[in-house]
Design a protein around this motif. Structure first.
Motif, PDB file in Angstrom:
ATOM      1  N   SER A 100       0.757  -1.143   0.083  1.00 54.11           N
ATOM      2  CA  SER A 100       0.024  -0.005  -0.139  1.00 54.11           C
ATOM      3  C   SER A 100       0.771   1.310  -0.180  1.00 54.11           C
ATOM      4  CB  SER A 100      -0.997   0.209   0.995  1.00 54.11           C
ATOM      5  OG  SER A 100      -0.222   0.504   2.303  1.00 54.11           O
ATOM      6  N   LEU A 101       1.962   1.094   0.680  1.00 55.30           N
ATOM      7  CA  LEU A 101       2.833   2.318   0.632  1.00 55.30           C
ATOM      8  C   LEU A 101       3.461   2.303  -0.672  1.00 55.30           C
ATOM      9  CD1 LEU A 101       4.993   2.344   3.992  1.00 55.30           C
ATOM     10  CD2 LEU A 101       3.717   4.209   3.053  1.00 55.30           C
ATOM     11  N   GLY A 102       3.668   1.401  -1.461  1.00 51.86           N
ATOM     12  CA  GLY A 102       4.214   1.437  -2.823  1.00 51.86           C
ATOM     13  C   GLY A 102       3.212   2.107  -3.620  1.00 51.86           C
ATOM     14  N   THR A 103       2.006   1.582  -3.470  1.00 55.74           N
ATOM     15  CA  THR A 103       1.011   2.008  -4.269  1.00 55.74           C
ATOM     16  C   THR A 103       0.812   3.491  -4.185  1.00 55.74           C
ATOM     17  OG1 THR A 103      -0.187   0.014  -4.070  1.00 55.74           O
ATOM     18  CG2 THR A 103      -1.437   1.811  -5.247  1.00 55.74           C
ATOM     19  N   THR A 104       1.007   4.093  -2.805  1.00 55.61           N
ATOM     20  CA  THR A 104       0.818   5.542  -2.703  1.00 55.61           C
ATOM     21  C   THR A 104       2.090   6.323  -3.393  1.00 55.61           C
ATOM     22  OG1 THR A 104      -0.045   4.858  -0.600  1.00 55.61           O
ATOM     23  CG2 THR A 104       0.693   7.144  -0.715  1.00 55.61           C
ATOM     24  N   ALA A 105       3.113   5.448  -3.055  1.00 57.94           N
ATOM     25  CA  ALA A 105       4.419   6.322  -3.930  1.00 57.94           C
ATOM     26  C   ALA A 105       4.293   6.345  -5.458  1.00 57.94           C
ATOM     27  CB  ALA A 105       5.767   5.415  -3.363  1.00 57.94           C
ATOM     28  N   ILE A 109       4.211   9.525  -7.688  1.00 52.53           N
ATOM     29  CA  ILE A 109       5.150   9.697  -8.872  1.00 52.53           C
ATOM     30  C   ILE A 109       4.262   9.861 -10.248  1.00 52.53           C
ATOM     31  CG2 ILE A 109       6.990   8.453 -10.408  1.00 52.53           C
ATOM     32  CD1 ILE A 109       7.713   7.287  -7.553  1.00 52.53           C
ATOM     33  N   THR A 110       2.967   9.164 -10.273  1.00 54.32           N
ATOM     34  CA  THR A 110       2.279   9.496 -11.360  1.00 54.32           C
ATOM     35  C   THR A 110       1.675  10.979 -11.740  1.00 54.32           C
ATOM     36  OG1 THR A 110       1.588   6.971 -11.090  1.00 54.32           O
ATOM     37  CG2 THR A 110       0.251   8.257 -12.822  1.00 54.32           C
ATOM     38  N   VAL A 111       0.804  11.327 -10.624  1.00 58.04           N
ATOM     39  CA  VAL A 111       0.019  12.358 -10.751  1.00 58.04           C
ATOM     40  C   VAL A 111       1.053  13.692 -10.660  1.00 58.04           C
ATOM     41  CG1 VAL A 111      -1.988  11.559 -10.062  1.00 58.04           C
ATOM     42  CG2 VAL A 111      -0.361  12.716  -8.385  1.00 58.04           C
ATOM     43  N   LEU A 112       1.875  13.591  -9.936  1.00 58.47           N
ATOM     44  CA  LEU A 112       2.793  14.829  -9.463  1.00 58.47           C
ATOM     45  C   LEU A 112       3.383  15.551 -10.826  1.00 58.47           C
ATOM     46  CD1 LEU A 112       3.129  16.598  -6.895  1.00 58.47           C
ATOM     47  CD2 LEU A 112       5.545  16.334  -7.297  1.00 58.47           C
ATOM     48  N   PRO A 113       4.174  14.818 -11.626  1.00 63.04           N
ATOM     49  CA  PRO A 113       4.681  15.598 -12.675  1.00 63.04           C
ATOM     50  C   PRO A 113       3.703  16.102 -13.873  1.00 63.04           C
ATOM     51  CG  PRO A 113       5.723  13.390 -12.503  1.00 63.04           C
ATOM     52  CD  PRO A 113       4.526  13.399 -11.634  1.00 63.04           C
ATOM     53  N   ILE A 114       2.562  15.422 -13.835  1.00 58.32           N
ATOM     54  CA  ILE A 114       1.476  15.881 -14.787  1.00 58.32           C
ATOM     55  C   ILE A 114       1.075  17.174 -14.118  1.00 58.32           C
ATOM     56  CG2 ILE A 114      -0.736  15.074 -15.899  1.00 58.32           C
ATOM     57  CD1 ILE A 114       0.308  12.223 -15.596  1.00 58.32           C
ATOM     58  N   SER A 275      -5.931  -4.993  -5.147  1.00 60.92           N
ATOM     59  CA  SER A 275      -5.267  -3.907  -4.564  1.00 60.92           C
ATOM     60  C   SER A 275      -4.796  -2.799  -5.192  1.00 60.92           C
ATOM     61  CB  SER A 275      -4.327  -4.568  -3.713  1.00 60.92           C
ATOM     62  OG  SER A 275      -3.452  -4.970  -4.574  1.00 60.92           O
ATOM     63  N   ALA A 276      -5.293  -2.723  -6.575  1.00 65.00           N
ATOM     64  CA  ALA A 276      -4.758  -1.696  -7.555  1.00 65.00           C
ATOM     65  C   ALA A 276      -4.904  -0.342  -7.027  1.00 65.00           C
ATOM     66  CB  ALA A 276      -5.569  -1.819  -8.814  1.00 65.00           C
ATOM     67  N   THR A 277      -5.809   0.104  -6.133  1.00 62.51           N
ATOM     68  CA  THR A 277      -5.572   1.353  -5.650  1.00 62.51           C
ATOM     69  C   THR A 277      -5.591   1.504  -4.061  1.00 62.51           C
ATOM     70  OG1 THR A 277      -8.087   1.552  -5.773  1.00 62.51           O
ATOM     71  CG2 THR A 277      -7.120   2.229  -7.703  1.00 62.51           C
ATOM     72  N   ASP A 278      -5.052   0.651  -3.399  1.00 61.25           N
ATOM     73  CA  ASP A 278      -5.151   0.570  -1.997  1.00 61.25           C
ATOM     74  C   ASP A 278      -4.144   1.480  -1.522  1.00 61.25           C
ATOM     75  OD1 ASP A 278      -6.043  -0.541  -0.103  1.00 61.25           O
ATOM     76  OD2 ASP A 278      -4.968  -2.242   0.064  1.00 61.25           O
ATOM     77  N   LEU A 279      -4.363   2.581  -1.421  1.00 59.14           N
ATOM     78  CA  LEU A 279      -3.596   3.781  -0.903  1.00 59.14           C
ATOM     79  C   LEU A 279      -3.449   3.344   0.522  1.00 59.14           C
ATOM     80  CD1 LEU A 279      -4.391   6.760  -2.694  1.00 59.14           C
ATOM     81  CD2 LEU A 279      -2.827   5.357  -3.279  1.00 59.14           C
ATOM     82  N   VAL A 280      -2.275   4.039   1.284  1.00 65.35           N
ATOM     83  CA  VAL A 280      -2.104   3.601   2.469  1.00 65.35           C
ATOM     84  C   VAL A 280      -3.114   3.929   3.584  1.00 65.35           C
ATOM     85  CG1 VAL A 280      -0.628   5.563   3.177  1.00 65.35           C
ATOM     86  CG2 VAL A 280      -0.220   3.466   4.549  1.00 65.35           C
ATOM     87  N   SER A 281      -3.595   5.142   3.341  1.00 62.57           N
ATOM     88  CA  SER A 281      -4.707   5.392   4.299  1.00 62.57           C
ATOM     89  C   SER A 281      -6.092   4.410   4.144  1.00 62.57           C
ATOM     90  CB  SER A 281      -5.427   7.046   3.925  1.00 62.57           C
ATOM     91  OG  SER A 281      -4.445   7.850   4.260  1.00 62.57           O
ATOM     92  N   ILE A 282      -6.229   4.018   2.882  1.00 57.81           N
ATOM     93  CA  ILE A 282      -7.495   3.292   2.520  1.00 57.81           C
ATOM     94  C   ILE A 282      -7.147   1.754   3.531  1.00 57.81           C
ATOM     95  CG2 ILE A 282      -8.619   1.979   0.870  1.00 57.81           C
ATOM     96  CD1 ILE A 282      -9.329   4.608   0.239  1.00 57.81           C
ATOM     97  N   TYR A 283      -5.932   1.494   3.315  1.00 54.53           N
ATOM     98  CA  TYR A 283      -5.630   0.071   3.984  1.00 54.53           C
ATOM     99  C   TYR A 283      -5.757   0.082   5.549  1.00 54.53           C
ATOM    100  CZ  TYR A 283      -2.975  -4.077   5.021  1.00 54.53           C
ATOM    101  OH  TYR A 283      -2.531  -5.320   5.726  1.00 54.53           O
ATOM    102  N   ILE A 284      -5.207   1.388   5.880  1.00 55.93           N
ATOM    103  CA  ILE A 284      -5.346   1.480   7.585  1.00 55.93           C
ATOM    104  C   ILE A 284      -6.797   1.452   7.954  1.00 55.93           C
ATOM    105  CG2 ILE A 284      -4.643   2.746   9.535  1.00 55.93           C
ATOM    106  CD1 ILE A 284      -2.147   3.600   8.136  1.00 55.93           C
TER     107      ILE A 284
END
Lengths: 324, 272
Positions: A100-105, A109-114, A275-284
Motif C-alpha cells: 500500500s505504501l508502494g501504491t501510494t508512492a 510519482i504518476t500524478v505529480l509530474p503531470i 489492491s490496485a488503488t489500495d493507498l495507505v490511508s485506505i488500507y489502515i
C-alpha cells in the motif's frame, strides 16, 4: 500615573535604546516595560494550546499505547493485553502494508509530474498579457476543483468512468478507441483516480506558479524580453528562480496530501479492484474499521505519523528559513 | 497576422482551462437535471430535456435534509470555536516574544500535514468509551485539529500587518492587553478572521473520513449520506448527483469569495 510611566517608557525606548534591554541607572539590566506581564502571552495562548493537546496530542499518545496492545474489538473476550512490539513486527513484515505504501508512492510519482507540467502551462497562460476578461474568468474557475468536496469528486468519478454510460468511454470512442472497463480493471481504476486527482490539484499548482511568476520584477522581465525572443530562455533563466520555492512547497505538500488521500479513492474504488488503488490511508482504515484490529491499525498509523513528521519538518526547514 | 494567431492561441488555451476546471462540475450538475433514462443512455447524451424530479426527491428525503442540517451545525460550530480559540493565540504569536514561540508556531503548522486516519483510530476508541460516538460534539472537536491551525496561521499573518503605533497609542491611554486585542486587533484583523473562518467552514463541510468513522445513524453528515447512496444494485444516479450539487454549491460560492487567499490557505503561507 500609569500613563506617565508608559509614556516615559515609550520615550526612553524611542530616544535612547531601540533595543530590547534598557540599562537602569544602577547599571543592572532589566526587562523593558513592554506593556505586558510575563504571563500575558500564556493567557492568550492557553485555550488554543490546551484544546490541541486534548484533542490532538492525547489521542496520539493513546494510539501509541494501543499500538503496543492486542486490541481487536471484534473479539472483546480476549481483552486488550500488552504485547510489546508484536504489532510493529507484524506490520513491518506485512507485505500488504508495504504494497500500500508502494501504491501510494506510485500514485505520487504518476500524478505529480503531470500536475506540475499542466499547472505551469496554465500559469504561463494566465501570466501572459492581454485577454483580460477570459483570463479573470479562467483564474476564478480554477478555484472550483479545489473547493469541490473530495467525496463528491469520487461520486463524479464513478459517473464519468462508468463502463456502460460514462463520458470517458465516449471520448475514447470518438477518437476511435474501444470502450474500457475503467473501474473494473486494475490499471483503469488507478488511471481513473489519478485523473480525478489531477483534475482537482492541477489548479493548486497553477495558482502557486502564477504567484511565483508575478514575483518576477517587471523591469527584469521586460529587459529579458528585449534581450531574447525565446520564451524557453526567459522561463529558464529569469522566471525559474522565482518558481522554485513554490515547486518545493508543492513537492512536499503533495506528498503529505497523498499520504492523507482517502475520501475520493474510498468513494470511487474502495482500494480495488484487488489492491490496485489500495493507498495507505485506505488500507489502515480497512484494518481498523472493517477487521477491527485496532492494535495493528494503530501501529500502522504511528508509522505513518512518523513519516508525516519527517515530511513536515522538511517543509518547515526548507520553506520557513527566514522565520528560523 | 502573427500577432493575431498568437492571440487566438492564447484565447483557446484560456478557454481550455475554463473547460478543464468546470467540466466534471458541469457534468454532475447536468446529470442532476437528467432523468434516469437519460443518465443511463449509452453513449451519454449532451442535449436533454431537464427535469426537476431529482431535486424533488432530494428535498423530500428527510435523510438528506437531516444530513445537510448536521453538516451545517457541525461546520458552523467548529468554525466559531476555532475563531474563538485561535484568534487570541494568533494575537500572542503576532505580538509577543516568548521562549518556544517558533516551536509552537511550527507545531500549529505541522497539524496541516497530519493524516486524519492517525487520529481517527484513537478518537474512535475514546468516543466509544465515553459514549461520544455518533454525537455532533465529537466531530466538532475533532475538526478543530485542522481548523485551529488554519485560523491561527492566517490570523497571525493578518495581525502582524497591523501597525504597532496603534497599540502604543492605546497603551498610553491606559488600555490593557485584552482591551487592545478586542478594540484594535479584532476589528482591524476582521478580514483575515473572516477568510480563516471561511476556510475552516469549507474544510469541515468537505470532510469525510472522520464523519464516516465517528458517526452512525444520528449525525451523518452530507458527504456520508451522499456516498451511502452508492450501494445497491440500481443506483439512483440523478438523486446522487443532485445531492452532490447541493453539497458542493455552497462551498464553491464560499471558495470564490476567498479565491485570492486560496493558495495562502492551502500552503499555510509558505508561498505568498
Amino acid at each position: 500615573m500609569t500613563r506617565d510611566v508608559a509614556r516615559q517608557a515609550v520615550m526612553r525606548k524611542k530616544t535612547i535604546m531601540p533595543e530590547t534591554t534598557v540599562k537602569s541607572p544602577s547599571g543592572v539590566n532589566r526587562v523593558p516595560n513592554r506593556g505586558y506581564g510575563r504571563w500575558t502571552p500564556f493567557w492568550f495562548l492557553a485555550p488554543a494550546v490546551l484544546t490541541l493537546l486534548l484533542i490532538g496530542i492525547y489521542p496520539t499518545i493513546f494510539a501509541l499505547v494501543t499500538s503496543f496492545r492486542r486490541y481487536n474489538i471484534a473479539r472483546p473476550r480476549e481483552g486488550f493485553p500488552f504485547i510489546g512490539f508484536e504489532n510493529y513486527a507484524s506490520v513491518l513484515t506485512d507485505s500488504t502494508f508495504w504494497a500500500s505504501l508502494g501504491t501510494t508512492a506510485r500514485f505520487y510519482i504518476t500524478v505529480l509530474p503531470i500536475e506540475v507540467m499542466l499547472g505551469l502551462c496554465i500559469a504561463l497562460l494566465l501570466h501572459k498579457t492581454g485577454m483580460g476578461f477570459l483570463k479573470a474568468l479562467a483564474r476564478v474557475t480554477l478555484v472550483v476543483p479545489l473547493a469541490t468536496t473530495y467525496a463528491v469528486v469520487g461520486l463524479i468519478g464513478r459517473l464519468i468512468f462508468n463502463r456502460d454510460f460514462g463520458v470517458a468511454n465516449q471520448v475514447l470512442n470518438t477518437f476511435g478507441f474501444d470502450s474500457f472497463d475503467w473501474l473494473g480493471s486494475p490499471a483503469g481504476a488507478f488511471a481513473a483516480i489519478a485523473i480525478m486527482d489531477i483534475w482537482q490539484w492541477t489548479p493548486f499548482c497553477a495558482l502557486i506558479f502564477l504567484a511565483g511568476l508575478s514575483m518576477v520584477p517587471g523591469e527584469i522581465e521586460e529587459a529579458a524580453r528585449l534581450e531574447t525572443s525565446s520564451k524557453w530562455a526567459l522561463l529558464k533563466h529569469v522566471q525559474l528562480p522565482y518558481l522554485l520555492p513554490g515547486l518545493t512547497a508543492l513537492l512536499i505538500l503533495r506528498s503529505a496530501d497523498v499520504l492523507k488521500l482517502f475520501d475520493m479513492v474510498f468513494v470511487m474504488t474502495r482500494g480495488g479492484p484487488g489492491s490496485a488503488t489500495d493507498l495507505v490511508s485506505i488500507y489502515i482504515q480497512r484494518v481498523g474499521f472493517r477487521i477491527f484490529d485496532l492494535g495493528t491499525a494503530s501501529a500502522q498509523a504511528i508509522l505513518l505519523l512518523i513519516l508525516t513528521i519527517v515530511i513536515s519538518r522538511l517543509y518547515i526547514r526548507i520553506l520557513y528559513k527566514e522565520v528560523q | 497576422m502573427r500577432l493575431s494567431s498568437s492571440t487566438l492561441l492564447h484565447a483557446l488555451g484560456l478557454a481550455a482551462v475554463v473547460a478543464f476546471s468546470l467540466f466534471p462540475f458541469y457534468w454532475m450538475v447536468a446529470a442532476s437535471f437528467k432523468t434516469q433514462a437519460d443518465i443511463l443512455a449509452s453513449p451519454p447524451v449532451w442535449l436533454f430535456t431537464p427535469t426537476l424530479d431529482n431535486y424533488r426527491a432530494v428535498f423530500s428525503d428527510s435523510k438528506v435534509f437531516g444530513a445537510v442540517g448536521n453538516s451545517l451545525l457541525i461546520a458552523s460550530a467548529t468554525t466559531v470555536l476555532a475563531v474563538l480559540l485561535g484568534a487570541p493565540a494568533a494575537f500572542a504569536l503576532a505580538r509577543y516574544d516568548f521562549r518556544g514561540k517558533s516551536d509552537l508556531w511550527f507545531w500549529f503548522i505541522s497539524n496541516r500535514m497530519m493524516s486524519p486516519i492517525v487520529l481517527a483510530l484513537p478518537v474512535y476508541i475514546l468516543a466509544l468509551q465515553t459514549g461520544l460516538l455518533d454525537t455532533h460534539l465529537v466531530l466538532i472537536l475533532v475538526y478543530l485539529t485542522f481548523n485551529l491551525p488554519i485560523v491561527v496561521w492566517i490570523c497571525t499573518d493578518q495581525f502582524k500587518s497591523i501597525p504597532p503605533d496603534l497599540e502604543q497609542a492605546a497603551r498610553l491611554d491606559g488600555a490593557d492587553q485584552f482591551t487592545i486585542f478586542r478594540k484594535i486587533y479584532l476589528p482591524l484583523g476582521a478580514p483575515g478572521i473572516a477568510v480563516s473562518a471561511i476556510f475552516s467552514f469549507i474544510f469541515s463541510w468537505n470532510e469525510l473520513l472522520y464523519a464516516l468513522v465517528l458517526t452512525r445513524r444520528n449525525v451523518q453528515t452530507a458527504p456520508v449520506v451522499a456516498t451511502s447512496f452508492m450501494s445497491g444494485y440500481e443506483l439512483p444516479w440523478g438523486k446522487i448527483m443532485a445531492t452532490g450539487t447541493v453539497i458542493v454549491l455552497p462551498v464553491t460560492i464560499f471558495a470564490l469569495i476567498v479565491s485570492r487567499h486560496m493558495v495562502r490557505g492551502l500552503t499555510m503561507g509558505a508561498t505568498k
